[in-house]
Design a protein around this motif. Structure first.
Motif, PDB file in Angstrom:
ATOM      1  N   UNK A 544       0.822  -1.208   0.000  1.00 14.63           N
ATOM      2  CA  UNK A 544       0.000   0.000   0.000  1.00 14.63           C
ATOM      3  C   UNK A 544       0.856   1.257   0.000  1.00 14.63           C
ATOM      4  N   UNK A 545       1.964   1.211   0.757  1.00 13.49           N
ATOM      5  CA  UNK A 545       2.856   2.376   0.831  1.00 13.49           C
ATOM      6  C   UNK A 545       3.457   2.683  -0.543  1.00 13.49           C
ATOM      7  N   UNK A 546       3.806   1.635  -1.279  1.00 10.51           N
ATOM      8  CA  UNK A 546       4.394   1.822  -2.608  1.00 10.51           C
ATOM      9  C   UNK A 546       3.381   2.441  -3.568  1.00 10.51           C
ATOM     10  N   UNK A 547       2.139   1.930  -3.521  1.00  6.29           N
ATOM     11  CA  UNK A 547       1.083   2.479  -4.391  1.00  6.29           C
ATOM     12  C   UNK A 547       0.763   3.924  -4.008  1.00  6.29           C
ATOM     13  N   UNK A 548       0.778   4.179  -2.715  1.00  9.35           N
ATOM     14  CA  UNK A 548       0.530   5.524  -2.194  1.00  9.35           C
ATOM     15  C   UNK A 548       1.595   6.496  -2.703  1.00  9.35           C
ATOM     16  N   UNK A 549       2.846   6.065  -2.608  1.00  7.43           N
ATOM     17  CA  UNK A 549       3.968   6.884  -3.060  1.00  7.43           C
ATOM     18  C   UNK A 549       3.858   7.170  -4.561  1.00  7.43           C
ATOM     19  N   UNK A 550       3.494   6.149  -5.334  1.00 14.36           N
ATOM     20  CA  UNK A 550       3.425   6.304  -6.794  1.00 14.36           C
ATOM     21  C   UNK A 550       2.357   7.318  -7.197  1.00 14.36           C
ATOM     22  N   UNK A 551       1.226   7.317  -6.491  1.00 20.49           N
ATOM     23  CA  UNK A 551       0.141   8.253  -6.808  1.00 20.49           C
ATOM     24  C   UNK A 551       0.636   9.686  -6.809  1.00 20.49           C
ATOM     25  N   UNK A 552       1.414  10.043  -5.800  1.00 25.44           N
ATOM     26  CA  UNK A 552       1.855  11.424  -5.668  1.00 25.44           C
ATOM     27  C   UNK A 552       3.134  11.707  -6.457  1.00 25.44           C
ATOM     28  N   UNK A 553       3.965  10.691  -6.625  1.00 22.36           N
ATOM     29  CA  UNK A 553       5.158  10.869  -7.456  1.00 22.36           C
ATOM     30  C   UNK A 553       4.756  11.169  -8.895  1.00 22.36           C
ATOM     31  N   UNK A 554       3.729  10.472  -9.387  1.00 24.07           N
ATOM     32  CA  UNK A 554       3.256  10.697 -10.752  1.00 24.07           C
ATOM     33  C   UNK A 554       2.730  12.120 -10.930  1.00 24.07           C
ATOM     34  N   UNK A 555       2.255  12.705  -9.858  1.00 24.86           N
ATOM     35  CA  UNK A 555       1.760  14.088  -9.915  1.00 24.86           C
ATOM     36  C   UNK A 555       2.864  15.117  -9.689  1.00 24.86           C
ATOM     37  N   UNK A 556       4.073  14.630  -9.367  1.00 24.24           N
ATOM     38  CA  UNK A 556       5.166  15.556  -9.071  1.00 24.24           C
ATOM     39  C   UNK A 556       5.030  16.174  -7.688  1.00 24.24           C
ATOM     40  N   UNK A 557       4.347  15.470  -6.784  1.00 22.97           N
ATOM     41  CA  UNK A 557       4.161  15.945  -5.417  1.00 22.97           C
ATOM     42  C   UNK A 557       5.149  15.226  -4.503  1.00 22.97           C
ATOM     43  N   UNK A 558       5.842  15.978  -3.651  1.00 26.76           N
ATOM     44  CA  UNK A 558       6.792  15.382  -2.716  1.00 26.76           C
ATOM     45  C   UNK A 558       6.030  14.852  -1.507  1.00 26.76           C
ATOM     46  N   UNK A 559       6.242  13.579  -1.157  1.00 23.40           N
ATOM     47  CA  UNK A 559       5.520  12.939  -0.070  1.00 23.40           C
ATOM     48  C   UNK A 559       6.428  12.785   1.149  1.00 23.40           C
ATOM     49  N   UNK A 560       5.929  13.203   2.305  1.00 22.50           N
ATOM     50  CA  UNK A 560       6.617  12.986   3.577  1.00 22.50           C
ATOM     51  C   UNK A 560       5.705  12.150   4.459  1.00 22.50           C
ATOM     52  N   UNK A 561       6.117  10.949   4.776  1.00 16.83           N
ATOM     53  CA  UNK A 561       5.348  10.053   5.635  1.00 16.83           C
ATOM     54  C   UNK A 561       5.923  10.149   7.040  1.00 16.83           C
ATOM     55  N   UNK A 562       5.147  10.629   8.005  1.00 13.65           N
ATOM     56  CA  UNK A 562       5.663  10.836   9.358  1.00 13.65           C
ATOM     57  C   UNK A 562       5.892   9.539  10.115  1.00 13.65           C
ATOM     58  N   UNK A 563       5.583   8.404   9.482  1.00 14.05           N
ATOM     59  CA  UNK A 563       6.016   7.128  10.051  1.00 14.05           C
ATOM     60  C   UNK A 563       7.497   6.874   9.743  1.00 14.05           C
ATOM     61  N   UNK A 564       8.029   7.669   8.799  1.00 14.47           N
ATOM     62  CA  UNK A 564       9.431   7.499   8.402  1.00 14.47           C
ATOM     63  C   UNK A 564      10.278   8.735   8.695  1.00 14.47           C
ATOM     64  N   UNK A 565       9.656   9.894   8.787  1.00 16.04           N
ATOM     65  CA  UNK A 565      10.374  11.133   9.074  1.00 16.04           C
ATOM     66  C   UNK A 565       9.590  11.920  10.112  1.00 16.04           C
ATOM     67  N   UNK A 566      10.284  12.512  11.065  1.00 19.94           N
ATOM     68  CA  UNK A 566       9.624  13.297  12.104  1.00 19.94           C
ATOM     69  C   UNK A 566       8.942  14.514  11.473  1.00 19.94           C
ATOM     70  N   UNK A 567       7.770  14.862  11.975  1.00 17.18           N
ATOM     71  CA  UNK A 567       7.023  15.997  11.418  1.00 17.18           C
ATOM     72  C   UNK A 567       7.848  17.277  11.473  1.00 17.18           C
ATOM     73  N   UNK A 568       8.552  17.494  12.554  1.00 17.87           N
ATOM     74  CA  UNK A 568       9.397  18.694  12.699  1.00 17.87           C
ATOM     75  C   UNK A 568      10.427  18.755  11.561  1.00 17.87           C
ATOM     76  N   UNK A 569      11.072  17.632  11.283  1.00 21.02           N
ATOM     77  CA  UNK A 569      12.092  17.606  10.228  1.00 21.02           C
ATOM     78  C   UNK A 569      11.466  17.797   8.850  1.00 21.02           C
ATOM     79  N   UNK A 570      10.279  17.241   8.651  1.00 18.99           N
ATOM     80  CA  UNK A 570       9.609  17.391   7.358  1.00 18.99           C
ATOM     81  C   UNK A 570       9.291  18.857   7.083  1.00 18.99           C
ATOM     82  N   UNK A 571       8.724  19.556   8.062  1.00 20.04           N
ATOM     83  CA  UNK A 571       8.374  20.962   7.868  1.00 20.04           C
ATOM     84  C   UNK A 571       9.624  21.809   7.648  1.00 20.04           C
TER      85      UNK A 571
END
Length: 577
Positions: A544-571
């Motif tokens: 599901x994570x891979x399909x989720x990533x592809x949806x936004x990558x195809x749109x040229x949108x950068x995805x930050x998943x807070x299960x992998x990166x801290x929200x503070x660091x993402x912002x």
């Protein structure tokens, strides 16, 4: 047969009586809605007055024009939309020849419309407002007077009159006038609220037939009465009992949540047991939202500028939280009105399943801000000035290009779960603390509809921004398209031309993007607007994570998943890269 006819007659007369009572209560609630519409203006005018005071404070040696701005200069664009001409009937709205109005005046329209409705009732020869007309008239006069002096303030700033204002005598007089009328508005608001409660208790006591609804309201009122007593002490500059009130409100909160299912799970006032869910949701939101709205207050140090008294800052911090709680309280009141409930539940219940004779209850007014003008500012003790070198996150912000961050926040009810909304507020506020005056922030929330909370505000207005962030509360369903439409409209007039503009979509959910939404995203990207998606939801499996990533990558949108990166660091990455 005669018995059945008599019974039917009693039923019809009882229904007509209840409907007449409810219609009169709705008319009383027009007054409260007018007060709450004005409270929005009151808040904006408070920040304008404080900003002028700050401008004077920063200009003790010579005029520092960087500090002279207000709602009129910050929302300098023009607005035009379908049926905008209806607002031209108000003298406070000043359209141009192209039927556009100054953007800042759009905030006045709900207040002006509500005032018009109240004045219409008040002008009728025989109306129920007659009993409290003097107090209502006093409140209207006070709010109109504050509008008048505020208009003078924003014209003073926007016309740059401070350049020729010797010793700032005009500015000081304007601020003294603001202090007087802020106080008058507060006093008249309290008087009007008291009269309305007394009037409704005497003339329109609730019918005993909807006891579950009233039991739930009694629980909510235990908390509201406690908050009212707390507010009185804070207005009188007594901060010593904060811990006591905090402990009591937490106990009431726990007790209210425990009583939730008991009172409302099988609400019988609607002729359909399952419809108790609607009232249950609003009851529960009232209590759960307090964890982010008021629980922080007692432990806060309420830091303020040297020209603002700590007691004033503390009181207005409380007002911000109290008013958010009132919105949740009034959501409960609104759903208790059978007509409102019919509209709300049209997706699930037939009109025949809803009791439109149920009690219409009195709404609660929001608090007004406290403004005190301190002409003589206490001078701090002289200290050797030490320049602290920038390190870490501050250095990254310092070296970054000027940026305009447009937060597009999911404000649906699921964001209340697991402290996600509180976590988001904390990290967004912490980023603002290190951002520069050249940086800008906008906030658009979306649930059932989109709402702009901040529009291209300089990050030097840290307290103002923090207050707006803290007021965000989640309720409703997700409508992402309306959010992107509002962002596109905002950036049409407030795009940062020399710097980076980034839209940060923040949500805890996965939802399909319609073709219309994808088109909006592509239009923003074509206009050199960066699009980032910050995901706050539960961790997904790899597929599901891979399909989720592809949806936004195809749109040229950068995805930050807070299960992998801290929200503070993402912002921080979005702001500096």
């Amino acid at each position: 047969m005669k018995f059945l006819i008599l019974l039917a007659g009693l039923f019809i007369s009882g229904t007509l009586f209840s409907q007449a009572r409810n219609q009169k209560m709705r008319e009383i609630n027009h007054v409260v809605e007018f007060m709450n519409a004005f409270s929005r203006c009151n808040q904006d005018w408070y920040f304008d007055a404080v900003q002028l005071q700050k401008g004077l404070h920063a200009s003790t040696q010579k005029v520092n024009e960087n500090y002279f701005y207000c709602s009129k200069t910050q929302q300098s664009g023009l607005l035009s939309y379908t049926d905008i001409e209806k607002s031209f009937r108000f003298k406070e709205i000043t359209p141009n020849t192209q039927n556009q109005i100054p953007a800042y005046q759009s905030d006045y329209i709900p207040w002006l419309e509500a005032r018009e409705l109240v004045l219409k009732v008040l002008s009728k020869p025989k109306n129920q407002y007659t009993s409290f007309a003097p107090v209502l008239t006093k409140y209207i006069a006070s709010s109109d007077s504050l509008y008048g002096v505020h208009t003078e303030l924003i014209n003073y700033v926007s016309d740059k009159q401070f350049r020729s204002d010797t010793q700032f005598q005009t500015a000081k007089r304007i601020l003294r006038d603001h202090e007087r009328w802020f106080r008058h508005c507060y006093v008249s608001s309290k008087e009007l609220d008291s009269v309305l409660v007394e009037f409704c208790n005497f003339h329109y006591p609730p019918f005993p037939s909807h006891k579950e609804l009233q039991q739930g309201l009694q629980e909510l009122n235990l908390t509201m009465n406690l908050l009212t007593n707390w507010e009185r002490e804070l207005y009188a500059e007594n901060l010593s009992n904060n811990a006591k009130y905090d402990a009591k409100i937490r106990l009431l909160n726990a007790e209210g949540l425990k009583n939730d299912s008991l009172y409302l799970y099988k609400t019988r006032g609607y002729n359909a047991l399952r419809s108790g869910f609607w009232l249950h949701t609003r009851y529960r939101t009232f209590y759960t939202a307090m964890h982010s709205q008021i629980y922080w207050f007692a432990s806060s140090k309420h830091p303020s500028e040297s020209f603002i008294k700590k007691s004033q800052q503390a009181y207005n911090d409380f007002v911000r939280s109290y008013n958010a709680i009132v919105e949740d309280y009034n959501d409960y009141i609104a759903i208790a009105d059978g007509l409102t409930f019919t509209k709300t539940s049209d997706c699930c219940l037939a009109p025949s399943e809803i009791d439109t004779s149920q009690n219409v209850l009195l709404m609660a007014p929001k608090l007004l801000y406290k403004f005190e003008y301190r002409e003589e500012i206490p001078k701090p003790e002289a200290k050797d000035s030490v320049v602290t070198p920038l390190t870490g996150d501050e250095l990254l912000i310092h070296n970054a290009l000027p940026h305009h961050l447009i937060y597009l926040l999911d404000a649906s009810s699921s964001m209340n779960e697991s402290g996600k909304l509180a976590h988001l507020k904390e990290n967004a506020t912490n980023l603002v603390k290190i951002q520069r005056e050249v940086d800008r922030i906008s906030i658009v929330t979306f649930s059932g509809k989109a709402n702009t909370l901040l529009q291209s505000v300089p990050c030097s207005q840290k307290k103002h921004i923090a207050e707006k962030i803290e007021r965000i509360h989640a309720f409703g369903q997700t409508n992402i398209q309306s959010g992107f439409e509002m962002v596109k409209s905002l950036l049409h007039s407030d795009k940062l031309e020399k710097g980076v503009n980034s839209v940060i979509l923040i949500t805890d959910g996965e939802f399909p993007l319609s073709d219309e939404t994808k088109t909006l995203i592509n239009e923003l990207k074509a206009n050199q607007i960066g699009i980032c998606f910050v995901y706050l939801g539960e961790k997904m499996n790899k597929k599901d994570a891979k399909a989720f990533q592809k949806t936004y990558t195809d749109l040229g949108v950068i995805l930050y998943d807070t299960n992998r990166i801290d929200l503070k660091d993402a912002l921080l990455k979005i702001a500096t890269e």
